[in-house]
Scaffold this active site. Structure first.
Site, PDB file in Angstrom:
ATOM      1  N   THR A 183      40.389  46.861  44.707  1.00  0.00           N
ATOM      2  CA  THR A 183      40.593  45.433  44.463  1.00  0.00           C
ATOM      3  C   THR A 183      40.420  45.068  42.997  1.00  0.00           C
ATOM      4  OG1 THR A 183      38.251  45.021  44.848  1.00  0.00           O
ATOM      5  CG2 THR A 183      39.729  44.784  46.753  1.00  0.00           C
ATOM      6  N   HIS A 185      41.205  32.848  25.923  1.00  0.00           N
ATOM      7  CA  HIS A 185      39.992  32.024  26.036  1.00  0.00           C
ATOM      8  C   HIS A 185      38.702  32.825  26.155  1.00  0.00           C
ATOM      9  CE1 HIS A 185      42.000  27.987  27.425  1.00  0.00           C
ATOM     10  NE2 HIS A 185      42.554  28.501  26.345  1.00  0.00           N
ATOM     11  N   HIS A 188      36.445  28.348  21.951  1.00  0.00           N
ATOM     12  CA  HIS A 188      36.237  29.435  22.919  1.00  0.00           C
ATOM     13  C   HIS A 188      35.249  30.467  22.386  1.00  0.00           C
ATOM     14  CE1 HIS A 188      39.391  27.617  25.187  1.00  0.00           C
ATOM     15  NE2 HIS A 188      40.215  27.704  24.156  1.00  0.00           N
ATOM     16  N   ASP A 215      38.899  54.682  40.193  1.00  0.00           N
ATOM     17  CA  ASP A 215      38.407  55.468  41.321  1.00  0.00           C
ATOM     18  C   ASP A 215      39.610  55.975  42.120  1.00  0.00           C
ATOM     19  OD1 ASP A 215      39.268  53.381  42.953  1.00  0.00           O
ATOM     20  OD2 ASP A 215      37.299  52.983  43.833  1.00  0.00           O
ATOM     21  N   CYS A 268      40.197  49.878  40.429  1.00  0.00           N
ATOM     22  CA  CYS A 268      39.737  50.381  41.726  1.00  0.00           C
ATOM     23  C   CYS A 268      40.640  49.731  42.780  1.00  0.00           C
ATOM     24  CB  CYS A 268      38.249  50.094  41.945  1.00  0.00           C
ATOM     25  SG  CYS A 268      37.777  48.355  41.929  1.00  0.00           S
TER      26      CYS A 268
HETATM   27  C1  RB5 Z   1      37.027  51.989  47.607  1.00  0.00           C
HETATM   28  O1  RB5 Z   1      37.297  52.110  48.964  1.00  0.00           O
HETATM   29  C2  RB5 Z   1      36.944  50.521  47.223  1.00  0.00           C
HETATM   30  O2  RB5 Z   1      35.792  49.954  47.762  1.00  0.00           O
HETATM   31  C3  RB5 Z   1      36.960  50.373  45.717  1.00  0.00           C
HETATM   32  O3  RB5 Z   1      38.110  50.956  45.219  1.00  0.00           O
HETATM   33  C4  RB5 Z   1      36.957  48.958  45.184  1.00  0.00           C
HETATM   34  O4  RB5 Z   1      37.943  48.193  45.753  1.00  0.00           O
HETATM   35  C5  RB5 Z   1      35.656  48.280  45.139  1.00  0.00           C
HETATM   36  O5  RB5 Z   1      35.505  47.142  44.696  1.00  0.00           O
END
Ligand code: RB5
Length: 149
Positions: A72, A103, A138, A13, A70
């Site tokens: 996180t 694993h 596993h 994203d 993305c």
């Molecule tokens: C976008 O702002 C953010 O929410 C997305 O990139 C991600 O971290 C979602 O889990």
């Protein structure tokens, strides 16, 4: 790292657009063919749409491996794991990248572009791509996933 790896489907994203560019550059320099499903700029988008593009390609076995990014990595991994046969692993460190292959036989690597810097992300990707699944006990454990869904 040139192990004649099969094509990899990759998506991100807006929060990880720059990291995607970095990883695509690394992969193509290593002669790995990639299918880039976007996003293609930093305009805000909804990450589940991209997760679905990558995860559906892996779920349908069109691609053996995928990469998602993305902010996180959390949203992408949750969304991707809705697809049958997808083993998406959020790996923002090297140990997780290695163990998710050894694993868990993960088939989608997820990285948080707002968590991990470029150099570490490349190291994580390299570790993930070059670490084999151990199988054995596993294999039995990951086969249990199908029985509980
Ligand atoms: C976008 O702002 C953010 O929410 C997305 O990139 C991600 O971290 C979602 O889990």
């Amino acid at each position: 790292m040139n192990q004649n790896l099969p094509p990899i489907i990759i998506g991100c994203d807006h929060a990880a657009f720059n990291l995607k560019k970095t990883l695509i550059n690394y992969l193509t320099k290593n002669q790995i063919v990639i299918k880039d499903v976007g996003t293609f700029n930093t305009d805000s988008i909804d990450y589940p749409d991209i997760a679905a593009k990558v995860a559906s390609g892996v779920s349908a076995k069109k691609y053996q491996k995928g990469i998602l990014m993305c902010g996180t990595g959390i949203g992408m991994s949750i969304a991707a794991n809705r697809f049958p046969g997808v083993m998406a692993a959020l790996c923002n460190d090297l140990f997780s990248a290695e163990m998710s292959r050894r694993h868990n036989d993960s088939n989608i690597l997820v990285i948080g572009g707002r968590v991990v810097g470029d150099i570490l992300a490349i190291a994580i990707l390299n570790k993930w791509l070059t670490t084999p699944f151990e199988g054995g006990r596993h294999k039995k454990r990951i086969e249990m996933f199908d029985a509980i869904t």
